[in-house]
Every structure is written in structure tokens, then in C-alpha cells.
Motif scaffolding. Sequence first.
Motif, short mmCIF file in Angstrom:
data_model
loop_
_atom_site.label_atom_id
_atom_site.label_comp_id
_atom_site.label_asym_id
_atom_site.label_seq_id
_atom_site.Cartn_x
_atom_site.Cartn_y
_atom_site.Cartn_z
N LEU A 84 -0.27 -0.82 27.11
CA LEU A 84 -0.94 -0.45 25.86
C LEU A 84 -0.76 1.04 25.60
N MET A 85 -0.95 1.83 26.65
CA MET A 85 -0.76 3.27 26.51
C MET A 85 0.66 3.59 26.04
N LEU A 86 1.60 2.91 26.65
CA LEU A 86 3.01 3.12 26.28
C LEU A 86 3.24 2.80 24.82
N PHE A 87 2.66 1.69 24.44
CA PHE A 87 2.81 1.24 23.04
C PHE A 87 2.20 2.25 22.08
N LEU A 88 1.00 2.68 22.39
CA LEU A 88 0.33 3.62 21.49
C LEU A 88 1.05 4.97 21.46
N LYS A 89 1.58 5.36 22.60
CA LYS A 89 2.33 6.61 22.68
C LYS A 89 3.56 6.55 21.78
N GLU A 90 4.25 5.43 21.85
CA GLU A 90 5.43 5.24 21.01
C GLU A 90 5.04 5.29 19.53
N GLN A 91 3.95 4.62 19.21
CA GLN A 91 3.48 4.62 17.82
C GLN A 91 3.11 6.03 17.39
N LYS A 92 2.50 6.75 18.26
CA LYS A 92 2.12 8.13 17.96
C LYS A 92 3.36 8.97 17.67
N ARG A 93 4.33 8.78 18.51
CA ARG A 93 5.57 9.53 18.31
C ARG A 93 6.14 9.27 16.92
N GLU A 94 6.23 8.01 16.56
CA GLU A 94 6.75 7.65 15.25
C GLU A 94 5.90 8.22 14.13
N LEU A 95 4.62 8.17 14.34
CA LEU A 95 3.65 8.62 13.35
C LEU A 95 3.84 10.08 12.99
N LEU A 96 4.06 10.88 14.03
CA LEU A 96 4.10 12.33 13.84
C LEU A 96 5.51 12.82 13.51
N GLN A 97 6.45 11.92 13.65
CA GLN A 97 7.84 12.27 13.37
C GLN A 97 7.99 12.57 11.88
N LYS A 98 8.53 13.73 11.59
CA LYS A 98 8.70 14.11 10.19
C LYS A 98 10.04 13.63 9.65
N LYS A 99 11.07 13.84 10.45
CA LYS A 99 12.41 13.53 9.98
C LYS A 99 12.82 12.11 10.34
N ASP A 100 13.81 11.62 9.62
CA ASP A 100 14.43 10.35 9.98
C ASP A 100 13.48 9.17 9.92
N SER A 101 12.35 9.36 9.27
CA SER A 101 11.45 8.23 9.18
C SER A 101 11.60 7.51 7.85
N LEU A 102 11.71 6.21 7.93
CA LEU A 102 11.84 5.43 6.70
C LEU A 102 10.48 5.02 6.12
N THR A 103 9.43 5.44 6.76
CA THR A 103 8.10 4.97 6.37
C THR A 103 7.86 5.02 4.86
N VAL A 104 8.06 6.20 4.29
CA VAL A 104 7.79 6.34 2.86
C VAL A 104 8.67 5.41 2.05
N ALA A 105 9.94 5.38 2.39
CA ALA A 105 10.85 4.51 1.66
C ALA A 105 10.42 3.05 1.76
N VAL A 106 10.01 2.66 2.95
CA VAL A 106 9.58 1.28 3.15
C VAL A 106 8.37 0.97 2.27
N TYR A 107 7.38 1.85 2.29
CA TYR A 107 6.21 1.61 1.45
C TYR A 107 6.62 1.53 -0.02
N GLU A 108 7.40 2.50 -0.47
CA GLU A 108 7.82 2.49 -1.88
C GLU A 108 8.54 1.21 -2.24
N TYR A 109 9.41 0.80 -1.34
CA TYR A 109 10.15 -0.42 -1.60
C TYR A 109 9.23 -1.62 -1.72
N PHE A 110 8.34 -1.76 -0.76
CA PHE A 110 7.51 -2.96 -0.74
C PHE A 110 6.38 -2.93 -1.77
N PHE A 111 6.01 -1.75 -2.21
CA PHE A 111 5.05 -1.71 -3.32
C PHE A 111 5.59 -2.47 -4.52
N THR A 112 6.86 -2.27 -4.75
CA THR A 112 7.46 -2.91 -5.93
C THR A 112 8.08 -4.25 -5.60
#
Lengths: 194, 194, 194, 194
Positions: A84-112
Motif C-alpha cells: 500500500l505504501m508503495l502504491f501511494l508513493k507511486e501515486q504521490k510521485r505522479e501527483l506532484l510531477q509537473k512535466k510529462d503528465s497527461l492528467t489535464v489532457a485526460v480530464y479535458e478529453y473526457f469532459f467532452t
Amino acid sequence: MGEKSIQKKQHILDTARKVFAEKGFKNVTMKDIVEACEISRGGLYLYFDSTEQIFMEILTMEAQETDDLFTGHISEEDTAADILMLFLKEQKRELLQKKDSLTVAVYEYFFTNGSTDRNNMLRKQFDAGVRVLEKLIEAGIASGEFYCEDPKGAAANIMYVLEGMKVNAKTFGITEKMVDEQLLYIMQGLIVDV
Amino acid sequence: MGEKSIQKKQHILDTARKVFAEKGFKNVTMKDIVEACEISRGGLYLYFDSTEQIFMEILTMEAQETDDLFTGHISEEDTAADILMLFLKEQKRELLQKKDSLTVAVYEYFFTNGSTDRNNMLRKQFDAGVRVLEKLIEAGIASGEFYCEDPKGAAANIMYVLEGMKVNAKTFGITEKMVDEQLLYIMQGLIVDV
Amino acid sequence: MGEKSIQKKQHILDTARKVFAEKGFKNVTMKDIVEACEISRGGLYLYFDSTEQIFMEILTMEAQETDDLFTGHISEEDTAADILMLFLKEQKRELLQKKDSLTVAVYEYFFTNGSTDRNNMLRKQFDAGVRVLEKLIEAGIASGEFYCEDPKGAAANIMYVLEGMKVNAKTFGITEKMVDEQLLYIMQGLIVDV
Amino acid sequence: MGEKSIQKKQHILDTARKVFAEKGFKNVTMKDIVEACEISRGGLYLYFDSTEQIFMEILTMEAQETDDLFTGHISEEDTAADILMLFLKEQKRELLQKKDSLTVAVYEYFFTNGSTDRNNMLRKQFDAGVRVLEKLIEAGIASGEFYCEDPKGAAANIMYVLEGMKVNAKTFGITEKMVDEQLLYIMQGLIVDV
DNA sequence: CATGAATGAGAGTTCATTCAT
DNA sequence: GATGAATGAACTCTCATTCAT
């Protein structure tokens, strides 16, 4: 499509990924991708018809890699809490990652473009996350590591929190401290005698 | 600006709000707003320079109304659990609401235009939510209704979960059942002897 | 749409007419018209959506003018033979006219966009021509100028011949001599004692 | 050019003919032909440089076949009237034929590419038609079947009418009844005592 | 000969923004 | 203030044509 074409297609996908990571989904035009790839206007259309199509193929690639990740780094000796710690750590890493993240694009895409049916890729990933966490929590309970009366609720809680932190990170920023505090809160809610 | 102008500006904001609620932020053009308002192209520019500006003014209006809501319906005799239930119920209503919601537009706007500074409107609202919930939980602990070792963590947990459910609702849909289950999980984590 | 807009629209139609006369229908692009009119790219779209639409409006104008022509120059004292001569002369003039003729554009347009229903503009014009000629021939028979056992057949024959000469004129050219010979043949077939 | 190449070229011409029959001339692109022939883009350019060139070669083929037809089915014992009927019947068949007809493509091609000189293929065919009909009518007169004061005019009349019906058929449709009526009118104008 | 990837010119279309009235 | 016609930049998409393999 020959070997070379496949490489070129891959090159387009890789380059387009960077563009989407930088600009989100809505702000990306075919022209942007053409210019980023340094190919000709018409050249891109040999491989893809629209930004939607390109984006979906990128997401499919990502999903594949994510699946690999999920099942990847777990060693047999790890305890439920470790995993669980490993999993959360990985998620944290992704969360704080500024570059190379598709998060915003994914949200924008799926909103529409998102649908509410079961095939929605985001839903699948979310549901899969809940299932995995639920299993993990149940395993932790069995091993005496965790105490929890509603493993499914706890699993869902974690996933919602991660989602909430992810969107906050992209709309107004989130500090490492805030993430750590919340993850600690979650772990303490589960772990016996801490 | 005369009385008449103020009315006209308000009319533009009200109408534009519907447009943003329907189409999100990125998909709305000045043309869309002109057409929805049934004013002239040039006329809109007398009052606003861009969709960004219009949207920000709408958000400012909304924020005012939200603040009113937050502090509104609470009667002196309500218990902490009652107030929390009321708050979650209101959040649930907003979550499941399909029409007239600016949620998507807000996310789209802040993905691009959001800053991480303290003035970010979303951050303010989030922080305010955490503070209010924290106070409420502490009040509940004091009154013996709640048991919680980390009121701030719990408050943040609730806000993250709500944010997560909100974004899920807009990207792949969320059912009332899912919301109820998670809200129940949260309440049960707080309430003594349930 | 104000007075000025109407003038501008008319200007576009007049200019576009020249373009269609020169290049036919298929070869004309919105860009061609924009350039001929010396207006901006977007400006044209304020008035028209496509070359089809522009062309149809031009044809509607023409049809109006043609109707006027048909009923125009006939004096009360003219004999049937006089009127027929006048009509054929006018047709001959149009036939041999090189410039400013929409013939090719009309054919190209209706090859693709024509329907077989009664509202087809060409069909209406053709049928109207046959009817008028039939009446005229019957009048000539009544006045003893013409002899004809099948006025309707003769009328249709004239219209088909005119159509045939028109299309020949545009595909391989036709000489005045050839037109005169055929028109003479037609007149001789009708007129008594020539 | 080897045997195989000749076959391939012929295959292209045959396939392209269908494309032109279906879409006319102007609407056909090299791409259309490449796709219909299921050959490579570059492959087509080995044999032809443009749709014009392909179309001209198709027309040359057709002209050859048409010549054969013209002189083909006539038996020695047929009367002039028989032969004329046969000819008109064949023309009627072509007129009413919807599929596999190059008519529209031919018109479109010659509207733009036609010249007025003697080598124009359409003119040659038209002139040849007139000559043959003229001979036929004269033969009919000699045999006492026909009465006609101007065989050449009558022959031209028939050819113009056919051309007129052909173009009408393609722009607004023509019914079998209309064709029959006009052909009857023509025959009755020629035949003695009918 | 044959392939098909690649190029780039050019047409269609939409909108933010300006400006004369 | 208010209008809406006009402009021009930017984007999408399609094909004729070439060329390395």
C-alpha cells in the motif's frame, strides 16, 4: 504498413504525447503536432485523422504501461502495508510531477468525449484501482496488519482522495506536505497500533 | 456606467453562465456568447474583452453566492452531525446535478489559467471548506458526537473525496449509490457508536 | 440586412456571375469569387455558404429576367411567324454568344445537382418553352400561316434542337451558318407555301 | 512496353471508365482511379500523367467501338426505314441508360477541353452522324419510302434532337414517353403515307 | 517496373477583433 | 453607447506529384 511506418507512427505518438502533456487536449491542433513532429501537413493525416484519434491511441499505450506497473514491482515477501505504501508513493510521485503528465489532457478529453458506459477508460481504471485496494486491505486485515470494517469503502475513499488531489494539483497546485499529511491520515486509519 | 449598462452587463453574465454550463470553458467563443445574448458583436466588446474575463466575473458572482450558502441554513440547535449531514447532502445534490453546473468550465478554466498562488479562487474555496469542516468535527468531538484523532486530516479527507467524486461525475459519471456509500463510509468513520 | 448589405450581396452575385460564365461551375471556388469581388475571405461567408448557394441565387435572378424576356417584346400586331422568328433569333443570339453565358455552368451544375422532380429549374424552363411554342404554332395554324399535324411534337422538336445546338456550341463550337440552316429547316417545315 | 504492361494499362482504362461513368469527369481525381484500380499511387503515373490523358484514351477506345456499331448490324435486305428505326432505337437505349454512360463525363470534359477545330472528337462523331443519316434519307427517298425536301436539314435535325434529349436526360431526366413521342414525330415527318 | 510514404500547395471555414456609422 | 459589416489569421483537410527503395 511496413516496419518503418510503424516506427514513424510511434514517433508521432511519442511526440504528440509531449504536446498533450504540455498543452492539454483542447489546445492542441493537428498543426501543433505536425510542427512538433517536424513532418509535413499531409504526412500526419497518413497516420491519424484527428487529435482525438491520436490521443486515444496514446491513452491506450499508457493504459498498457499502467497495467504493467500495477502488477510489476510487487515482491512476494512484501506485506500488505508495504505494498500500500508503495502504491501511494507511486501515486504521490505522479501527483506532484509537473512535466510529462497527461492528467489535464485526460480530464479535458473526457469532459467532452467521456461516456458513462462501462467502457470508459477512466472508469475502468478507477474501478480496477478500487478492486486492487480492496483486496489489499482484506489481505492486510487477514494478516493482522490492518483494521477496517468496510474494506470496499476504504478502498473507494483512497481512490476518491487520489482523484481529488490530482485535480487540485492541476487547478491550484498542491504541496508535498499536503499530500503527505493526507496519505498519513489514510494509513493511520488502517494500520493497527500506530 | 449607467443603470442601463449595469443591467445589460448583468444580462450578459447571466446568459453567458448558461453557455459555460452547457459547453464548458474551452468550447465557448465570443461568438457563442454574442449569439446567446442576442446582442451585437461589437456590443459585447464594450463590456468584456475575452471569454476569460466574462468567466472570471461569473465566478466572482458565484463565489459570493456560495459563501452565502455556506453560512446560510445552519440553525443554532443543529448538532454537528446534523450540520455535517446537511453539508454532505448539499454537496451530493451538486455532484449529481447535470444541468446548470459550471464544474467542467471551472476545471477547464483553471487547468490553463490557474495559478498556484494564494489568490486562486479554487484554493480559497477548498481551504475554506477544510477549515469549516475541521471546526465542525472539533465541535462534534467536544459534544461527544464524533471520535477523531486528526480532525484536520479528516476534514481534508472529506474535501478531497468530494473533489474526486466531482471530477469522476464529469468524466465517466457517478451513481447516487456510489456517492451514498462513500458518504456513509465517511460518517461512520466519525460517529461514535454506529 | 441593411440597404448597403443588399447592394454588396448584389455586387457579389454580379461579380460571381462573370466568374461562372468564364469558368463554368465546377472550376469555381469560393476563393475565386473572393478574389474577383475583392473582398475578404471571411467577408464572402457573411453572405453565402457555398458556390452552390451563390449559383442558385444567380440562376433565380436569371430565371426572373428570362421570364420577362419571354413575355416582353411581343406586339399585338405580330403574326405567329413573326413571333417565332423573333424567338428563334433571340435563341440564336444566345447560342452564338461566347461571353457572359452561364450555359456551361448551368449544365455542370445540373449534371451533379439536378434532380428529376418537377421543381428542377431547367425542366420548368424547357416545359414552359414547349408550351409557349405549341400555343404559337396552333395560333399560326389557326391564322393559316402554319401547317402542322402535331403542334406539340413540333414544339418539342424545336426545343430539343435548340438544346442540342446549345450543347454542341459549348463542346465543339457551332457556326452561324449551321444554326441558320437548321432554323430555316424548322421554319420551312411549318410555313405554308414557302 | 511489354505484354504485361499493356494488360495493366488496359485494366486501368477499363476501371477508370467505370469511375468516370459514375462520377463524371470533373469529380474524378487520380486518387479515385488509383483506389478503384487497386494499384499504387506511383504505379498509375507510370502509365498516365493526368485524368485528362486517361479520359482521352478511354474516349479513343469508345470511338473505335462506336464506329463498329454504326456499320455493324445493318443487313443488306433492310429498308432505309428499318435502318433508321434501328438507329433511333439504339440511340434511345443509350439515352435512357442510367449506368455505365460516359455522357456526363464527355460533356464535362469537352466543356473545358474542347476545341472548335475539325479534330474535335465530338464534332467528328456529330458530323459523321449527319452524313450517315443524310445518305440514309436519300436512299429512302430513292426507294420511295421517305419524302423530304431537305435531307441534310432533316439529318441535322435528328442529330440535334438526339443531342438535346441526351443533355436533358442528364440534367433533369427524360421519360421514355417523351423520347418515343419525339422519335415518332421525326419518323412521321419523313415517311410517306403514314 | 512498382510501391507507397512524404511533401506542400491550396481550398474551405471559423472567429476574435476592429471600426465606420 | 450600439451596431454589424469587414478583415485576416489560423486551422482543417485533400490531393497531385515526387522519389527513395
